[in-house]
Design a protein around this motif. Structure first.
Motif, short mmCIF file in Angstrom:
data_model
loop_
_atom_site.label_atom_id
_atom_site.label_comp_id
_atom_site.label_asym_id
_atom_site.label_seq_id
_atom_site.Cartn_x
_atom_site.Cartn_y
_atom_site.Cartn_z
N LYS A 165 0.53 -1.38 0.10
CA LYS A 165 0.34 -0.18 0.02
C LYS A 165 0.47 0.98 0.05
O LYS A 165 0.49 2.16 -0.59
CB LYS A 165 -0.96 -0.12 1.02
CG LYS A 165 -2.17 0.38 0.85
CD LYS A 165 -3.34 0.56 2.10
CE LYS A 165 -4.54 1.84 1.61
NZ LYS A 165 -5.24 1.17 2.87
N LEU A 166 1.85 0.59 0.58
CA LEU A 166 2.71 2.23 0.40
C LEU A 166 3.44 2.52 -0.82
O LEU A 166 3.39 3.68 -1.30
CB LEU A 166 3.38 2.46 1.58
CG LEU A 166 4.74 3.14 1.69
CD1 LEU A 166 4.10 4.28 2.13
CD2 LEU A 166 5.83 3.25 2.73
N ALA A 167 3.81 1.09 -1.48
CA ALA A 167 4.12 1.38 -2.43
C ALA A 167 3.68 2.07 -2.91
O ALA A 167 4.72 2.95 -3.85
CB ALA A 167 5.06 0.08 -2.56
N LEU A 168 2.83 1.68 -3.47
CA LEU A 168 1.36 2.07 -4.33
C LEU A 168 1.13 3.67 -4.10
O LEU A 168 1.40 4.40 -5.20
CB LEU A 168 0.10 1.66 -4.38
CG LEU A 168 -0.69 1.78 -5.16
CD1 LEU A 168 -0.96 1.44 -6.60
CD2 LEU A 168 -2.24 1.22 -4.47
N ARG A 169 0.99 4.00 -3.15
CA ARG A 169 0.94 5.42 -2.67
C ARG A 169 2.27 6.51 -3.59
O ARG A 169 1.87 7.56 -3.68
CB ARG A 169 0.96 5.28 -1.48
CG ARG A 169 0.85 7.10 -0.47
CD ARG A 169 -0.47 7.75 -1.65
NE ARG A 169 -0.88 7.14 0.12
CZ ARG A 169 -1.73 7.94 0.65
NH1 ARG A 169 -1.38 9.04 1.17
NH2 ARG A 169 -3.30 7.80 1.10
N LEU A 170 3.59 5.67 -3.11
CA LEU A 170 4.80 6.75 -3.56
C LEU A 170 5.02 6.07 -5.33
O LEU A 170 6.18 6.36 -5.05
CB LEU A 170 6.00 6.21 -2.57
CG LEU A 170 5.63 7.50 -1.41
CD1 LEU A 170 6.96 6.63 -0.60
CD2 LEU A 170 5.32 8.21 -1.18
N ARG A 171 4.30 5.96 -6.06
CA ARG A 171 5.09 4.44 -6.74
C ARG A 171 5.07 6.18 -8.06
O ARG A 171 5.80 5.61 -8.94
CB ARG A 171 3.32 4.10 -8.09
CG ARG A 171 2.33 5.23 -7.91
CD ARG A 171 0.91 3.79 -8.59
NE ARG A 171 0.05 4.89 -9.04
CZ ARG A 171 -0.85 5.16 -8.03
NH1 ARG A 171 -0.40 5.33 -7.20
NH2 ARG A 171 -1.82 6.14 -8.30
N GLY A 172 4.75 7.19 -7.73
CA GLY A 172 4.86 7.99 -9.00
C GLY A 172 6.07 9.11 -8.77
O GLY A 172 6.85 9.75 -9.65
N ASN A 173 7.11 8.19 -6.79
CA ASN A 173 8.33 9.66 -6.44
C ASN A 173 9.13 8.16 -6.66
O ASN A 173 8.83 7.98 -5.37
CB ASN A 173 7.56 10.13 -5.70
CG ASN A 173 9.14 11.14 -5.40
OD1 ASN A 173 9.40 10.47 -5.67
ND2 ASN A 173 9.28 11.60 -4.40
N PRO A 174 9.95 7.67 -8.05
CA PRO A 174 10.88 6.10 -7.04
C PRO A 174 11.99 6.86 -6.70
O PRO A 174 12.29 5.98 -4.86
CB PRO A 174 11.27 5.66 -8.76
CG PRO A 174 10.86 7.02 -9.07
CD PRO A 174 9.53 7.81 -8.91
N ALA A 175 12.44 7.51 -6.22
CA ALA A 175 13.22 8.26 -5.41
C ALA A 175 13.39 8.14 -4.56
O ALA A 175 13.14 8.08 -3.15
CB ALA A 175 13.96 10.13 -5.91
N ALA A 176 11.45 8.64 -2.97
CA ALA A 176 11.18 8.48 -2.52
C ALA A 176 11.01 7.20 -1.84
O ALA A 176 11.67 6.72 -0.86
CB ALA A 176 9.82 9.56 -2.45
N LEU A 177 10.79 6.87 -2.77
CA LEU A 177 10.33 4.88 -2.50
C LEU A 177 11.71 4.54 -2.33
O LEU A 177 11.10 3.95 -1.34
CB LEU A 177 9.91 4.46 -3.80
CG LEU A 177 8.91 3.09 -3.56
CD1 LEU A 177 8.94 3.32 -1.95
CD2 LEU A 177 8.46 2.58 -4.25
#
Length: 383
Positions: free
Chosen positions: A194-206
Motif C-alpha cells: 500500500k505504501l509502495a503504491l502511494r509513492l509509485r510516482g516518486n521512485p527516488a522517495a520510495l
C-alpha cells in the motif's frame, strides 16, 4: 558504519543523482502544529521545496492522522514531484480591494489563551508547523492581544529549545534510518504494498523510505500531504513568532529535551509504528490533503476545543486497531501534554508572564494542556 553516517551518504547519493537535498536549519513549527524536531522544527529543502517534517512532526506538522506529533527532520528524502501532487497549488495571497480601496489584511485568529493563578500568568498559543502567507500580514503578523503578551513575557517557551533543535537531525538519522532496506521487512506485506503504491510516482522517495523505520516513514507520508495542501513551512507559527520576539527579546527555552522527544517515537513498539503508518494510508492522498486544509481553517478560527473534537472524530475514523491507536495517542500526545505543563510550572513565576507556543492539537479536549492547567488551579480564558 554508524547509521547517521549512512544517512548522510544516502542523502549525498540522492543529490548526486540530480535530486538536490540542501539542508537549512531554522525555527519553525506536527503536523501541522508547532515547530521542533519533533515539535519546534527544522526546515529541510528537498529540491526547491521547503519541508518541515510531524511536533512531530508533519511536514508532519500536526497532521490530522497524527495529532500532536512533533515535526521531525527527515534526512535525505527527495521532494514529491509537483506533477504528482493532488490539487492545484494556491497562488500567493494578495490583499483584497473594495470600491473604497484596499482591504487591510487581518492575521489569523489562532487558538490563544490566558491562564492565571494568583499573580502567575501563562499565555498559551496553539501553533501550526506550516501555514499560508495570508495568516501573517506583514504589518501585523499576530492579533494585538498576542503581540501584547509577547511583549510582556521575558521568556518564550517552545516544544524544543534552539540549541537542541540544531543537533536534532543526527538523532533522527541515528534512530530512524537503517543501514539497509529495513522498512519492507518491518511492515506486513499488505501495508508495504500500500505504501509502495502511494509513492509509485516518486521512485527516488520510495528508495529512500525503504531505509526508514515505520515511525519515520509515517512522518514522511504526512510531510508530502502537508506540502500538497499548498502550505509552507516558512509560514509555520514558530518561525513567525521568532521574527517578532527576537527583535526585542532573546530568551527562548524548550518544554522538552531532545531525548524526551526522540523517546516518544523510538519507544514505540513495532505494532504501534505500523498503526501510525497504516493510519496515514487509510485515505487517499487527496483526502489527506483535504483534512490538512480543514485543520488549517479550524486553526485560523482559533477554538482549541473545536479542533480537539474534530481531531477525535478523525482519529476514530482512521484507527485500524483502536486499542493500539489509543496507546499511541497517550504516548506521543497526552504524556507530552502533562510534561509540557510540568515544565511550564517550573518556568512561570509571579509577575513574570510566560509565553508558551505549542502545537494546536495539544491544547483542547479533556486531556489537553488547557485542562491540565485547570487541574493545577489555573483559570483559563480565551485571549
Amino acid at each position: 558504519m554508524p547509521e547517521a553516517v549512512a544517512a548522510r551518504r544516502l542523502a549525498r547519493r540522492l543529490r548526486d543523482g540530480g535530486r538536490r537535498a540542501a539542508l537549512a536549519w531554522r525555527w519553525r513549527a506536527r503536523a501541522l502544529t508547532g515547530a521542533a524536531l519533533i515539535g519546534v522544527c527544522c526546515i529541510f529543502f528537498f529540491g526547491l521545496e521547503p519541508l518541515g517534517v510531524a511536533h512531530a512532526a508533519g511536514a508532519a506538522a500536526n497532521t490530522p492522522a497524527q495529532a500532536g506529533r512533533p515535526a521531525v527532520p527527515v534526512p535525505g528524502v527527495p521532494a514529491q514531484p509537483r506533477a504528482n501532487l493532488p490539487g492545484p497549488n494556491p497562488p500567493p495571497a494578495t490583499p483584497g480591494t473594495t470600491a473604497g480601496g484596499p482591504v487591510r489584511a487581518q492575521p489569523a485568529r489562532m487558538p490563544f489563551y490566558v491562564a492565571t493563578r494568583g499573580a502567575t500568568t501563562i499565555y498559551v498559543l496553539g501553533t501550526l508547523h506550516v501555514g499560508d502567507p495570508a495568516d501573517y500580514p506583514a504589518d501585523q503578523p499576530f492579533r494585538a492581544p498576542i503581540l501584547a503578551a509577547l511583549a510582556a513575557s521575558p521568556t518564550l517557551a517552545l516544544e524544543l529549545s534552539p540549541d537542541e533543535l540544531l543537533v536534532s537531525q543526527d538523532d533522527v538519522s541515528k534512530y530512524g534510518v537503517c543501514r539497509h532496506d529495513c522498512l519492507p521487512r518491518l511492515l506486513t506485506d499488505p501495508l508495504w504494498h500500500k505504501l509502495a503504491l502511494r509513492l509509485r510516482g516518486n521512485p527516488a522517495a520510495l528508495e529512500a523510505i525503504k531505509k526508514m523505520r515505520p515511525w519515520l516513514a509515517s512522518l514522511v507520508v504526512e510531510t508530502y500531504d502537508s506540502l500538497s495542501a499548498g502550505l509552507q513551512t516558512e509560514y509555520g507559527t514558530e518561525a513567525q513568532l521568532q521574527n517578532v520576539y527576537l527583535k526585542t527579546r532573546g530568551k527562548i527555552v524548550g518544554l522538552e529535551t531532545l531525548p524526551q522527544q526522540m523517546h516518544a517515537f523510538t519507544g514505540l513498539s513495532l505494532a504501534q509504528q505500523r498503526e501510525m503508518l497504516a493510519q496515514d494510508l487509510v485515505q487517499t492522498a487527496a483526502q489527506n490533503v483535504a483534512d490538512v486544509r480543514a485543520l488549517h481553517r479550524l486553526w485560523q478560527v482559533g477554538d482549541a476545543d473545536a479542533i480537539a473534537a474534530w481531531q477525535a472524530a478523525k482519529s476514530e475514523n482512521l484507527a485500524r486497531d483502536k486499542r493500539i491507536s489509543d496507546s499511541i495517542d497517550n504516548r506521543i500526545v497526552y504524556e507530552r501534554n502533562r510534561r509540557f505543563v510540568s515544565r511550564m510550572l517550573q518556568l512561570a513565576a509571579p509577575n513574570k508572564p510566560l509565553f508558551v507556543a505549542i502545537g494546536a492539537l495539544h491544547l483542547g479536549g479533556p486531556k489537553g494542556v488547557l485542562q491540565v492547567l485547570r487541574q493545577h488551579g489555573f483559570v483559563v480564558e480565551a485571549g
